[in-house]
Write an enzyme that holds these catalytic residues in place. Structure first.
Site, PDB file in Angstrom:
ATOM      1  CB  CYS A  89      28.014 109.391  -2.135  1.00 38.68           C
ATOM      2  SG  CYS A  89      26.388 108.617  -2.290  1.00 38.68           S
ATOM      3  CG  HIS A 143      28.372 106.515  -5.548  1.00 39.85           C
ATOM      4  ND1 HIS A 143      28.643 106.580  -4.198  1.00 39.85           N
ATOM      5  CD2 HIS A 143      29.462 107.020  -6.175  1.00 39.85           C
ATOM      6  CE1 HIS A 143      29.854 107.099  -4.019  1.00 39.85           C
ATOM      7  NE2 HIS A 143      30.365 107.380  -5.207  1.00 39.85           N
ATOM      8  CG  HIS A 155      33.425 109.366  -5.310  1.00 40.42           C
ATOM      9  ND1 HIS A 155      33.166 108.069  -4.954  1.00 40.42           N
ATOM     10  CD2 HIS A 155      34.659 109.352  -5.879  1.00 40.42           C
ATOM     11  CE1 HIS A 155      34.180 107.304  -5.299  1.00 40.42           C
ATOM     12  NE2 HIS A 155      35.105 108.061  -5.864  1.00 40.42           N
TER      13      HIS A 155
END
Length: 186
Positions: A89, A143, A155
């Site tokens: 990510c 994240h 993402h």
């Protein structure tokens, strides 16, 4: 004498059968006619149609950000990865910011969040802002993705690779922490 009685009885029996069959057939005719009228007046039930499986329409985005990101969609997830052979990510977000905005970001999502001016409201965010999530209840940010609009973000997912997800998906809505504007991004 027995003969006339047999004839009379036979005649009476035949007459009884005839009357009985006439009344039954008229009754059947009435029922049959009533059924026909009822069927005629009854609206036909629509035939059940098989559901047509529609492919989800891929949203079309405009602008430099999404033109760049579309080239990454489908890239597999790889922890620590920073290339189209595999990316995590923060590696994905770092590449986007470097190539689209000319901004170098910290490598970790927690450090990206610390550098941002954060907000909890999706309403105040703009395309390209960062979005942060906590995949462990009570933990810190782990994240990061990029805000596309009030409904979606892009993402690198551990299960799907680089993908577009929705904020209203149960998984993401429960884990959303905040969004943020990174210094230097217009």
């Amino acid at each position: 004498m027995k003969t006339p009685n047999v004839k009379i009885v036979s005649l009476l029996f035949a007459a009884a059968i005839c009357f009985a069959s006439c009344s039954v057939s008229k009754s059947n005719q009435r029922k049959s006619l009533a059924d026909k009228i009822e069927k005629r007046d009854r609206k036909p039930k629509p035939k059940p149609q098989k559901p047509v499986a529609q492919k989800p329409q891929k949203p079309t985005y405009q602008g430099k950000l999404m033109s760049y990101c579309e080239g990454w969609i489908g890239t597999p997830y790889r922890s620590g990865g920073e290339t189209k052979q595999g990316v995590d990510c923060s590696g994905f977000v770092s590449n986007v910011y470097k190539d689209v905005y000319g901004i170098s970001l910290p490598r970790r999502s927690q450090d990206m969040e610390k550098a941002c001016q954060t907000t909890k409201s999706l309403q105040t965010m703009r395309e390209g802002d960062l979005v942060f999530f906590n995949n462990v209840p009570g933990g810190s940010t782990n994240h990061v993705g990029i805000f596309i609009d009030k409904e979606t973000f892009i993402h690198a997912s551990t299960s799907k690779g680089v993908t577009i997800s929705r904020f209203d998906e149960k998984y993401w809505s429960e884990r959303f922490r905040c969004g943020g504007k990174y210094p230097g991004k217009k």
